[in-house]
Design a protein around this motif. Structure first.
Motif, PDB file in Angstrom:
ATOM      1  N   ILE A  34     -14.953 -27.668 -26.461  1.00  0.00           N
ATOM      2  CA  ILE A  34     -14.386 -28.855 -27.112  1.00  0.00           C
ATOM      3  C   ILE A  34     -13.324 -28.398 -28.100  1.00  0.00           C
ATOM      4  O   ILE A  34     -13.618 -27.659 -29.045  1.00  0.00           O
ATOM      5  CB  ILE A  34     -15.471 -29.671 -27.854  1.00  0.00           C
ATOM      6  N   ASP A  35     -12.077 -28.811 -27.862  1.00  0.00           N
ATOM      7  CA  ASP A  35     -10.969 -28.515 -28.770  1.00  0.00           C
ATOM      8  C   ASP A  35     -10.909 -29.644 -29.795  1.00  0.00           C
ATOM      9  O   ASP A  35     -10.646 -30.797 -29.446  1.00  0.00           O
ATOM     10  CB  ASP A  35      -9.655 -28.422 -28.000  1.00  0.00           C
ATOM     11  N   THR A  36     -11.144 -29.310 -31.068  1.00  0.00           N
ATOM     12  CA  THR A  36     -11.229 -30.343 -32.111  1.00  0.00           C
ATOM     13  C   THR A  36      -9.912 -30.564 -32.853  1.00  0.00           C
ATOM     14  O   THR A  36      -9.882 -31.314 -33.829  1.00  0.00           O
ATOM     15  CB  THR A  36     -12.322 -29.980 -33.140  1.00  0.00           C
ATOM     16  N   SER A  37      -8.827 -29.920 -32.403  1.00  0.00           N
ATOM     17  CA  SER A  37      -7.542 -29.995 -33.109  1.00  0.00           C
ATOM     18  C   SER A  37      -7.118 -31.432 -33.410  1.00  0.00           C
ATOM     19  O   SER A  37      -6.654 -31.741 -34.512  1.00  0.00           O
ATOM     20  CB  SER A  37      -6.438 -29.322 -32.293  1.00  0.00           C
ATOM     21  N   PHE A  38      -7.256 -32.306 -32.418  1.00  0.00           N
ATOM     22  CA  PHE A  38      -6.774 -33.675 -32.582  1.00  0.00           C
ATOM     23  C   PHE A  38      -7.883 -34.701 -32.402  1.00  0.00           C
ATOM     24  O   PHE A  38      -7.624 -35.867 -32.072  1.00  0.00           O
ATOM     25  CB  PHE A  38      -5.620 -33.939 -31.609  1.00  0.00           C
ATOM     26  N   LEU A  39      -9.113 -34.257 -32.608  1.00  0.00           N
ATOM     27  CA  LEU A  39     -10.254 -35.168 -32.534  1.00  0.00           C
ATOM     28  C   LEU A  39     -10.675 -35.570 -33.946  1.00  0.00           C
ATOM     29  O   LEU A  39     -10.659 -34.749 -34.862  1.00  0.00           O
ATOM     30  CB  LEU A  39     -11.456 -34.494 -31.860  1.00  0.00           C
ATOM     31  N   SER A  40     -11.055 -36.815 -34.108  1.00  0.00           N
ATOM     32  CA  SER A  40     -11.626 -37.222 -35.395  1.00  0.00           C
ATOM     33  C   SER A  40     -13.025 -36.629 -35.467  1.00  0.00           C
ATOM     34  O   SER A  40     -13.625 -36.272 -34.445  1.00  0.00           O
ATOM     35  CB  SER A  40     -11.709 -38.748 -35.492  1.00  0.00           C
ATOM     36  N   PHE A  41     -13.542 -36.518 -36.679  1.00  0.00           N
ATOM     37  CA  PHE A  41     -14.891 -35.980 -36.859  1.00  0.00           C
ATOM     38  C   PHE A  41     -15.908 -36.815 -36.089  1.00  0.00           C
ATOM     39  O   PHE A  41     -16.791 -36.280 -35.418  1.00  0.00           O
ATOM     40  CB  PHE A  41     -15.242 -35.950 -38.349  1.00  0.00           C
ATOM     41  N   GLU A  42     -15.746 -38.130 -36.149  1.00  0.00           N
ATOM     42  CA  GLU A  42     -16.676 -39.039 -35.468  1.00  0.00           C
ATOM     43  C   GLU A  42     -16.655 -38.819 -33.954  1.00  0.00           C
ATOM     44  O   GLU A  42     -17.709 -38.854 -33.294  1.00  0.00           O
ATOM     45  CB  GLU A  42     -16.329 -40.498 -35.782  1.00  0.00           C
ATOM     46  N   ASP A  43     -15.465 -38.560 -33.410  1.00  0.00           N
ATOM     47  CA  ASP A  43     -15.330 -38.351 -31.969  1.00  0.00           C
ATOM     48  C   ASP A  43     -16.006 -37.052 -31.514  1.00  0.00           C
ATOM     49  O   ASP A  43     -16.643 -37.010 -30.458  1.00  0.00           O
ATOM     50  CB  ASP A  43     -13.858 -38.329 -31.555  1.00  0.00           C
ATOM     51  N   GLN A  44     -15.826 -35.990 -32.308  1.00  0.00           N
ATOM     52  CA  GLN A  44     -16.442 -34.727 -31.882  1.00  0.00           C
ATOM     53  C   GLN A  44     -17.964 -34.782 -31.969  1.00  0.00           C
ATOM     54  O   GLN A  44     -18.676 -34.234 -31.123  1.00  0.00           O
ATOM     55  CB  GLN A  44     -15.867 -33.533 -32.649  1.00  0.00           C
TER      56      GLN A  44
END
Length: 226
Positions: A202-212
């Motif tokens: 999972i690349d969290t670069s452009f994910l919101s905290f809630e999404d990850q």
């Protein structure tokens, strides 16, 4: 209901710990911060001037430290205790960050921490994050996640984290520290940081905290409800 082990690995400042805490809360599981264990060990070594090149000194130090976690109801955080003292703030400082990867490469340290972590997760129903959870600590984990993110994003997150703790650190200094840690973690002989073959990246670069958090919880529930 079936209980599982969720192993979350990845690089520093990708959101592993904060995500793992929320995933554990959503599932009603115990959260174990393996990185905090290495940070607490590093703090002990620094405060007691342990010679990292002397196996006897390292072994003696490891025998004299006890790491535990306690939930703080006032702030809703799972805090790290070293020999009975709350060290949650001290272990997040730059002086610990600059030394933790070096301490983590020591074979005796890794063996001691892995043994404690495996004992903590023996009954399942745990979420643990770190760098070798899915490859060494729990190679049979039901769910393995590997988190990554762009270096600029990671450095910005770490700077905000330090600023919230009252410390202003130059962004370039943080980038250098992260790059140095990445190199040490990925090239060490003992339990190097690598993505397990069966881990979901999972690349969290452009994910919101809630999404990850939602992604990991969703993956876990699929396995739990099988």
């Amino acid at each position: 209901m079936r209980k599982i082990v969720v192993a979350i690995d990845g690089y520093s400042a990708c959101g592993k710990s904060s995500t793992a805490k929320q995933v554990a809360s959503a599932l009603g599981y115990k959260y174990i911060d393996s990185g905090a264990m290495y940070r607490a060990t590093t703090l002990y070594f620094l405060e007691h001037y342990i010679n990292l090149d002397n196996p006897k000194d390292v072994a003696k130090a490891l025998a004299n430290l006890h790491i535990d976690f306690h939930y703080n109801e006032r702030n809703g955080k799972n805090e790290t205790y070293l020999n009975g003292l709350n060290v949650e703030e001290e272990i997040r400082t730059m002086r610990v960050s600059e030394k933790v990867s070096e301490v983590s490469t020591i074979k005796e340290v890794r063996h001691a921490m892995v043994a404690q972590q495996q004992k903590m997760g023996k009954s399942k129903g745990v979420v643990m994050d770190g760098r070798d959870i899915g490859t060494v600590v729990f190679p049979q984990a039901d769910l393995k996640v590997f988190m990554t993110a762009d270096m600029d994003v990671r450095a910005g997150r770490r700077q905000e984290e330090l600023l919230a703790a009252g410390t202003l650190v130059d962004l370039d200094e943080i980038k250098q520290n992260l790059a140095h840690r990445d190199h040490l973690d990925s090239t060490r002989k003992e339990s190097p940081l690598i993505k397990a073959d069966d881990a979901i990246e999972i690349d969290t670069s452009f994910l919101s905290f809630e999404d990850q958090v939602a992604q990991v919880v969703g993956l876990a529930k699929k396995i739990i409800n099988k």
